[in-house]
Every structure is written in C-alpha cells, then in structure tokens.
Design an enzyme around this catalytic site. Structure first.
Site, PDB file in Angstrom:
ATOM      1  N   GLY A 141       0.830  -1.194   0.000  1.00 11.82           N
ATOM      2  CA  GLY A 141       0.000   0.000   0.000  1.00 11.82           C
ATOM      3  C   GLY A 141       0.865   1.244   0.000  1.00 11.82           C
ATOM      4  N   ASP A 142       0.661   2.116   0.975  1.00 14.39           N
ATOM      5  CA  ASP A 142       1.458   3.347   1.064  1.00 14.39           C
ATOM      6  C   ASP A 142       2.362   3.329   2.293  1.00 14.39           C
ATOM      7  OD1 ASP A 142      -0.530   3.482   2.929  1.00 14.39           O
ATOM      8  OD2 ASP A 142      -1.115   5.547   2.521  1.00 14.39           O
TER       9      ASP A 142
END
Length: 224
Positions: A141-142
C-alpha cells in the site's frame, strides 16, 4: 587437437551469450561427426539458460517491489531475521516506519497511474535522504520502512526522520496535476540487545502516535 567445432547459444541473462566448443583429436570423430551431437547440446543448453534466467527473474521479483523498485515486504522480513540473528549483542537498531497521509485520495482523484508515480517518487526521495547502507522497503500500500545501518545513533536517526517528512511533503508533478502529500513517521531506537523484530514493532507503534499527533510529523517510540 586437430579440429574445433564452435556454436553460439543465446543466454537471456547475459547479452554476450554463451558458447559450446568441441575439440577433436586425430583418433576421434571429425568435427562433421560431432555436428549432430552439437545440435542436441545447443537445444539443451539453450533450455537450461532460459530456465535459469526465468528463475533469476522470479527471485528478483520476490525481493524487489515492482512499483517502486524498493525492497519488497517479503525480502524485508527476511532481512529482519537475518540482520537480527547476525547482529552483535551490543548493537542498537534504528527503524523508521512510514505511512503516506491521505494517499487514497490520490488514487481516487488522479487515478492509479498517478498513485504509482507518487509511490515511486516517495521511495526515491526516502532513498536519497537515508544512508546508502540503509534498507528501504515498501511494505505494501502506502507504507514504507527503513532499517538504518549498524552504528546509527539516535540523533542521526531523528535527523533522518525529519528529512523524510520534509522530502515527502515536496509537491510531485504528475500528468494529471500537482500532487501534495505528507508522511507520518514512527521511529524506534532499540536498547542494546533488543531484537530487531521488536524494534520494528515499536516503530509501528510510534507511527500510530505520529498519526494521532496530526500527521505530517514523526514520533519516537518510548525507550524500552
């Protein structure tokens, strides 16, 4: 030797390729007599080289995040075990856990291509402000993580955390417009003898504290 038969073989893993060479003696078959065997060997050798290249590509894919080029999550977890097992008992590990603020809005507003560009830019920016010996990983993801090299002091790790926050906040130009994001960073600096895995866990906890403090900042985990 009285003769030599040479045949090139393409090697996907090496641009210069490979070669098969057969030398003949006066008592043995001539080079013409070896041509059938050479043809079979070329096919078999080419297959082996192709499979080897595919295996190397799969191994690399497992170790490198395909979007950012940073160390993959799987490789990061391997390194946590390896570094932790081989470290001097007196080593004090420093780990930074990074999460991009409001990254989901980037994908929603600008599209996933822009989101991938932001992730790559972020990974590159993190890599530029940490030691060349540090491990920079995209965990998914981030989320990113950094394992600082042995010998890193708490003061140096704190400076790195601040540099990461500042670097990520710099606007990023995409084909859909200018994107501005922030980063929340959790820093953990272990005591002597602390297992690296426990320091990673502490950094994750410090990240939650940074988010609770308003994001776009970094927080240090409490000393163990």
């Amino acid at each position: 030797f009285v003769g030599c038969l040479v045949a090139p073989v393409a090697d996907p893993g090496h641009p210069e390729g490979a070669w098969i060479v057969i030398w003949t003696t006066a008592e043995g078959p001539t080079t013409s007599g070896h041509r059938y065997a050479m043809s079979n060997m070329r096919r078999a050798f080419a297959l082996v080289l192709s499979q080897r290249a595919q295996l190397r590509a799969l191994e690399r894919a497992a170790r490198v995040d395909q979007v950012t080029g940073a160390t993959s999550r799987a490789r990061f977890l391997e390194l946590v075990d390896q570094i932790g097992a081989s470290a001097d008992p007196r080593t004090r590990h420093a780990v930074l856990y990074i999460d991009l603020d409001d990254f989901k809005s980037i994908n929603d507003r600008y599209g996933h291509a822009a989101g991938d560009l932001v992730l790559r830019s972020t990974s590159n920016r993190i890599a530029r402000v940490v030691s060349s010996e540090a491990v920079v990983s995209r965990l998914g993801g981030d989320e990113f993580a950094v394992i600082c090299p042995p010998g890193t002091t708490e003061a140096t790790a704190s400076e790195v955390a601040g540099r990461i926050v500042a670097a990520v906040a710099t606007p990023i130009e995409t084909t859909r417009g200018t994107v501005v994001i922030g980063a929340s960073v959790g820093l953990a600096y272990g005591a002597e003898g602390d297992d690296l895995a426990s320091v990673v866990e502490a950094a994750d906890g410090a990240l939650l504290a940074a988010k609770a403090a308003g994001r776009g900042c970094w927080r240090l985990a409490p000393s163990s």
